[in-house]
Design a protein around this motif. Structure first.
Motif, short mmCIF file in Angstrom:
data_model
loop_
_atom_site.label_atom_id
_atom_site.label_comp_id
_atom_site.label_asym_id
_atom_site.label_seq_id
_atom_site.Cartn_x
_atom_site.Cartn_y
_atom_site.Cartn_z
N SER A 1 -14.49 6.73 -13.37
CA SER A 1 -13.67 7.13 -12.23
C SER A 1 -12.20 7.26 -12.62
O SER A 1 -11.48 8.08 -12.06
N SER A 2 -11.75 6.50 -13.61
CA SER A 2 -10.37 6.64 -14.09
C SER A 2 -10.12 8.02 -14.66
O SER A 2 -9.02 8.57 -14.55
N ARG A 3 -11.17 8.59 -15.27
CA ARG A 3 -11.01 9.94 -15.83
C ARG A 3 -11.01 11.01 -14.74
O ARG A 3 -10.47 12.09 -14.93
N ARG A 4 -11.62 10.71 -13.59
CA ARG A 4 -11.74 11.71 -12.53
C ARG A 4 -10.67 11.61 -11.45
O ARG A 4 -10.44 12.57 -10.72
N VAL A 5 -10.06 10.43 -11.33
CA VAL A 5 -8.99 10.25 -10.34
C VAL A 5 -7.66 10.56 -11.00
O VAL A 5 -7.29 9.94 -12.00
N SER A 6 -6.95 11.52 -10.47
CA SER A 6 -5.68 11.94 -11.06
C SER A 6 -4.59 10.90 -10.82
O SER A 6 -4.68 10.08 -9.91
N ARG A 7 -3.56 11.02 -11.66
CA ARG A 7 -2.42 10.11 -11.48
C ARG A 7 -1.84 10.25 -10.08
O ARG A 7 -1.56 9.27 -9.41
N ASN A 8 -1.64 11.48 -9.63
CA ASN A 8 -1.29 11.79 -8.25
C ASN A 8 -2.46 12.57 -7.67
O ASN A 8 -2.71 13.70 -8.12
N HIS A 9 -3.16 12.00 -6.70
CA HIS A 9 -4.40 12.66 -6.25
C HIS A 9 -4.29 13.21 -4.83
O HIS A 9 -4.69 14.35 -4.56
N PRO A 64 0.58 6.75 -9.35
CA PRO A 64 1.54 7.77 -8.90
C PRO A 64 2.90 7.61 -9.54
O PRO A 64 3.36 6.50 -9.83
N GLU A 65 3.56 8.76 -9.74
CA GLU A 65 4.91 8.74 -10.29
C GLU A 65 5.90 8.17 -9.28
O GLU A 65 6.90 7.56 -9.65
N ASP A 66 5.66 8.41 -8.00
CA ASP A 66 6.52 7.88 -6.95
C ASP A 66 6.40 6.36 -6.91
O ASP A 66 5.31 5.82 -6.76
N PRO A 67 7.53 5.64 -7.06
CA PRO A 67 7.45 4.17 -7.04
C PRO A 67 6.92 3.62 -5.71
O PRO A 67 6.46 2.47 -5.66
N ASN A 68 6.98 4.42 -4.65
CA ASN A 68 6.44 3.99 -3.36
C ASN A 68 5.01 4.46 -3.13
O ASN A 68 4.46 4.28 -2.04
N GLY A 69 4.41 5.05 -4.18
CA GLY A 69 3.05 5.53 -4.06
C GLY A 69 2.03 4.39 -4.08
O GLY A 69 2.36 3.23 -4.36
N ILE A 70 0.79 4.73 -3.77
CA ILE A 70 -0.30 3.76 -3.71
C ILE A 70 -1.13 3.88 -4.98
O ILE A 70 -1.77 4.90 -5.22
N THR A 71 -1.12 2.83 -5.79
CA THR A 71 -1.83 2.81 -7.07
C THR A 71 -3.20 2.17 -6.90
O THR A 71 -3.32 1.06 -6.38
N ILE A 72 -4.26 2.88 -7.33
CA ILE A 72 -5.61 2.32 -7.22
C ILE A 72 -6.28 2.17 -8.59
O ILE A 72 -7.45 1.82 -8.67
N GLY A 73 -5.52 2.42 -9.67
CA GLY A 73 -6.10 2.39 -11.01
C GLY A 73 -6.73 1.06 -11.37
O GLY A 73 -7.69 1.01 -12.15
N ASN A 74 -6.20 -0.04 -10.82
CA ASN A 74 -6.73 -1.36 -11.17
C ASN A 74 -8.17 -1.57 -10.73
O ASN A 74 -8.85 -2.47 -11.24
#
Length: 362
Positions: free
Chosen positions: A260-268, A244-254
């Protein structure tokens, strides 16, 4: 063996909490410690709490979920516990890791009250008729026990108005409610024997310490196992996605693979609490769906989310971002049992004798 027991109790200690936002279950500590049938050992043993914690972790697929344990002061002088265990109980009480009630208090009544006010499931060895929220019953299993959800008597009540305020005990040294929670942590609910909030430890009338925003803890489950837990409050929405662009967002990319990385948007997804309801909004390019359940054993119904349109989530609902990637309440088990590696056990360092199962008669 003493060193192994100490390490196991330390592991259990790290999973004890009186923060409802961190807890996956609430339990009568002494009832759990007296579950002799689990190992055929001493009349009371604190190590048995570890088996309840492990069973709860497997049920939720979460190796970090906490246990909200309640007891009364008489347990600290109960000679069925060893002198070391009584000392450990005092330390847990002083450090506000467990809830300690006045001598002779009805622990079962307080367990039900905490569950009723917060929605955290009760863990019990026997059915609890009339309790409206979820109850985990223990069932025998090879090597220990498992938990199963009892048939619900109805939906969990909406949060009580008393939870909309912070409370402070007039006893400044009260480890339970003597100081405001730090770092956005939750606060144990007051006791309400006659409607007025009192300190469950001291019985004193509590002081109003100001408004408290409603909060709920959500969990990201991948293949049924929790990879991230995060709170949502009424103060601001939370965005979840690949990065997520928001620094307080929850990142799950790791935790995503290439597909799934191609299907999950940066902000979903965007989550927010509004008027006591959890709302989710699809802000992605590839879509999401709510896996709707009206109860723990109810059939699943998939409801596609309309992009940009907030949708209320029910108590047992999950949002599916991609197959096997869901977000739901951290204190509710997923619709599908975890299929990945089991969470690490707090009993890994326990002495072998503590894990002994009673042998059937010949």
């Amino acid at each position: 063996m003493r060193f192994e027991t100490s390490r196991a109790l330390d592991a259990i200690e790290r999973r004890l909490t009186v923060d409802p936002l961190a807890a996956g279950g609430v339990i009568d500590l002494v009832e759990a410690a007296r579950s002799v049938d689990l190992d055929g050992g001493r009349p009371a043993a604190l190590l048995r709490l570890g088996q309840f914690i492990d069973a709860l972790s497997r049920q939720l697929g979460d190796g970090n979920t906490g246990l909200y344990a309640i007891t009364e002061r008489g347990s600290m002088s109960d000679t069925d516990f060893t002198s070391n265990e009584r000392m450990v109980l005092r330390r847990w009480s002083d450090d506000s890791l467990i809830e300690m009630l006045p001598p002779g208090a009805r622990v079962n009544a307080r367990v039900r009250e905490v569950a009723h006010l917060t929605g955290v499931p009760i863990i019990s060895r026997s059915p609890l008729p009339g309790h409206p929220g979820p109850v985990y019953l223990t069932v025998g299993a090879p090597g220990g026990m498992e938990l199963t959800l009892a048939p619900s008597a109805g939906p969990t009540p909406r949060p009580h108005p008393v939870l909309a305020r912070y409370w402070r005990c007039p006893a400044s040294d009260c480890p339970t409610l003597g100081r405001p929670p730090a770092n956005g942590a939750g606060q144990p609910p007051p006791a309400l024997p006659s409607g007025a909030p009192i300190c469950p430890r001291h019985g004193d009338r509590l002081l109003d310490a100001g408004p408290r925003p409603p909060a709920m803890t959500l969990a990201v489950r991948i293949n049924g196992n929790v990879r991230s837990r995060f709170p949502v409050t009424a103060l601001r929405p939370v965005v979840l996605g690949r990065a997520p662009e928001d620094p307080n967002g929850i990142t799950i990319g790791n935790w995503l693979d290439d597909e799934s990385s191609r299907r999950v948007s940066r902000n979903h997804l965007r989550f927010e609490l509004r008027d006591g309801m959890l709302l989710v909004t699809d802000v992605s390019t590839n879509g999401a769906a709510i896996l709707n359940r009206t109860g723990p054993s109810a059939p699943l119904r998939e409801i596609d989310l309309n992009r940009g349109e907030p949708k209320a989530m029910g108590e047992w609902d999950e949002v599916e971002i991609y197959p096997e990637i869901t977000v739901g309440r951290a204190d509710r088990p997923p619709a599908d049992k975890p299929t990945g590696a089991a969470p690490s056990s707090v009993m890994a360092d326990a002495p072998t004798i503590a894990l002994r199962l009673p042998q059937p008669p010949r």
